[in-house]
Structures are given as C-alpha cells and as structure tokens.
Design a protein around this motif. Sequence first.
Motif, PDB file in Angstrom:
ATOM      1  N   UNK A 163    -127.635  15.990 -15.980  1.00 21.83           N
ATOM      2  CA  UNK A 163    -128.862  16.631 -16.451  1.00 21.83           C
ATOM      3  C   UNK A 163    -130.032  15.667 -16.304  1.00 21.83           C
ATOM      4  N   UNK A 164    -131.141  16.172 -15.824  1.00 24.44           N
ATOM      5  CA  UNK A 164    -132.372  15.403 -15.841  1.00 24.44           C
ATOM      6  C   UNK A 164    -132.832  15.337 -17.296  1.00 24.44           C
ATOM      7  N   UNK A 165    -133.215  14.166 -17.753  1.00 25.70           N
ATOM      8  CA  UNK A 165    -133.596  13.984 -19.152  1.00 25.70           C
ATOM      9  C   UNK A 165    -134.777  13.013 -19.245  1.00 25.70           C
ATOM     10  N   UNK A 166    -135.878  13.326 -18.556  1.00 21.64           N
ATOM     11  CA  UNK A 166    -136.999  12.381 -18.486  1.00 21.64           C
ATOM     12  C   UNK A 166    -137.678  12.162 -19.837  1.00 21.64           C
ATOM     13  N   UNK A 167    -138.244  10.975 -19.985  1.00 12.56           N
ATOM     14  CA  UNK A 167    -139.064  10.646 -21.150  1.00 12.56           C
ATOM     15  C   UNK A 167    -140.395  10.108 -20.616  1.00 12.56           C
ATOM     16  N   UNK A 168    -141.364   9.912 -21.508  1.00 11.02           N
ATOM     17  CA  UNK A 168    -142.639   9.333 -21.084  1.00 11.02           C
ATOM     18  C   UNK A 168    -142.441   7.927 -20.548  1.00 11.02           C
ATOM     19  N   UNK A 169    -141.522   7.190 -21.155  1.00  6.79           N
ATOM     20  CA  UNK A 169    -141.246   5.811 -20.742  1.00  6.79           C
ATOM     21  C   UNK A 169    -140.436   5.768 -19.448  1.00  6.79           C
ATOM     22  N   UNK A 170    -139.492   6.688 -19.295  1.00  6.17           N
ATOM     23  CA  UNK A 170    -138.622   6.693 -18.110  1.00  6.17           C
ATOM     24  C   UNK A 170    -138.503   8.102 -17.528  1.00  6.17           C
ATOM     25  N   UNK A 171    -139.361   8.426 -16.581  1.00  3.86           N
ATOM     26  CA  UNK A 171    -139.302   9.757 -15.969  1.00  3.86           C
ATOM     27  C   UNK A 171    -138.061   9.972 -15.093  1.00  3.86           C
ATOM     28  N   UNK A 172    -137.300   8.907 -14.823  1.00  2.43           N
ATOM     29  CA  UNK A 172    -136.107   8.999 -13.976  1.00  2.43           C
ATOM     30  C   UNK A 172    -134.820   8.960 -14.796  1.00  2.43           C
ATOM     31  N   UNK A 173    -134.912   9.251 -16.071  1.00  2.73           N
ATOM     32  CA  UNK A 173    -133.754   9.213 -16.980  1.00  2.73           C
ATOM     33  C   UNK A 173    -132.849  10.422 -16.721  1.00  2.73           C
ATOM     34  N   UNK A 174    -131.548  10.171 -16.728  1.00  2.93           N
ATOM     35  CA  UNK A 174    -130.553  11.236 -16.573  1.00  2.93           C
ATOM     36  C   UNK A 174    -129.497  11.106 -17.664  1.00  2.93           C
ATOM     37  N   UNK A 175    -128.825  12.216 -17.931  1.00  3.15           N
ATOM     38  CA  UNK A 175    -127.727  12.250 -18.903  1.00  3.15           C
ATOM     39  C   UNK A 175    -126.522  12.831 -18.190  1.00  3.15           C
ATOM     40  N   UNK A 176    -125.419  12.113 -18.229  1.00  2.00           N
ATOM     41  CA  UNK A 176    -124.173  12.558 -17.608  1.00  2.00           C
ATOM     42  C   UNK A 176    -123.189  12.955 -18.696  1.00  2.00           C
ATOM     43  N   UNK A 177    -122.560  14.092 -18.537  1.00  2.00           N
ATOM     44  CA  UNK A 177    -121.481  14.503 -19.429  1.00  2.00           C
ATOM     45  C   UNK A 177    -120.187  14.191 -18.686  1.00  2.00           C
ATOM     46  N   UNK A 178    -119.387  13.338 -19.299  1.00  2.00           N
ATOM     47  CA  UNK A 178    -118.165  12.885 -18.640  1.00  2.00           C
ATOM     48  C   UNK A 178    -116.985  13.782 -19.005  1.00  2.00           C
ATOM     49  N   UNK A 179    -115.976  13.816 -18.158  1.00  2.00           N
ATOM     50  CA  UNK A 179    -114.787  14.636 -18.389  1.00  2.00           C
ATOM     51  C   UNK A 179    -114.005  14.207 -19.627  1.00  2.00           C
ATOM     52  N   UNK A 180    -114.165  12.961 -20.051  1.00  2.00           N
ATOM     53  CA  UNK A 180    -113.427  12.475 -21.215  1.00  2.00           C
ATOM     54  C   UNK A 180    -114.139  12.755 -22.544  1.00  2.00           C
ATOM     55  N   UNK A 181    -115.284  13.439 -22.503  1.00  2.00           N
ATOM     56  CA  UNK A 181    -115.990  13.804 -23.728  1.00  2.00           C
ATOM     57  C   UNK A 181    -117.136  12.891 -24.096  1.00  2.00           C
ATOM     58  N   UNK A 182    -117.327  11.807 -23.383  1.00  2.00           N
ATOM     59  CA  UNK A 182    -118.447  10.907 -23.630  1.00  2.00           C
ATOM     60  C   UNK A 182    -119.661  11.347 -22.827  1.00  2.00           C
ATOM     61  N   UNK A 183    -120.824  10.800 -23.188  1.00  2.00           N
ATOM     62  CA  UNK A 183    -122.050  11.008 -22.427  1.00  2.00           C
ATOM     63  C   UNK A 183    -122.567   9.653 -21.984  1.00  2.00           C
ATOM     64  N   UNK A 184    -123.237   9.635 -20.850  1.00  2.00           N
ATOM     65  CA  UNK A 184    -123.858   8.425 -20.333  1.00  2.00           C
ATOM     66  C   UNK A 184    -125.339   8.714 -20.142  1.00  2.00           C
TER      67      UNK A 184
END
Length: 67
Positions: free
Chosen positions: A5-26
């Motif tokens: 998922x794209x998850x931009x912020x004002x500080x980091x417009x290139x921020x992403x969020x990954x949902x992993x198969x093991x239940x964690x997020x990155x």
Amino acid sequence: MSEIHSSPTKVNPKRVRLVMNDGNEVIGSIDTLATKMSYYPSMAKALDKKGVIDLEVGAYAYPYDNK
C-alpha cells in the motif's frame, strides 16, 4: 508479502506499507526498502507477537498492541 500500500506522509511522500504473509506489517521508504528488507527475518523472529517492523528511519519493531 501479500499486500503493498502507498502510505505517503508530508515528511516522506515515498512511504509504503507492506502486509506480510506471516501477519506482520513493514513500513518503509520505497527508495531504501529493498536494501533494508534483509533485516526483516531476524526482526520478525525477535517479536513475541505480531506487529510492525519500521524500516523507514533506522530499523525497529513493536507489537500491534503498542501502536
């Protein structure tokens, strides 16, 4: 990983969020994520519960209930 998922912020417009198969997020910047993902296996293993592994600035992890 199961989702990206794209998850931009004002500080980091290139921020992403990954949902992993093991239940964690990155969370990280698309520019450095490929390099920093090498930390993921050991950090995920060190978590007692499922949670977030933040690779955006540095590398740290916290369980979901500490959000």
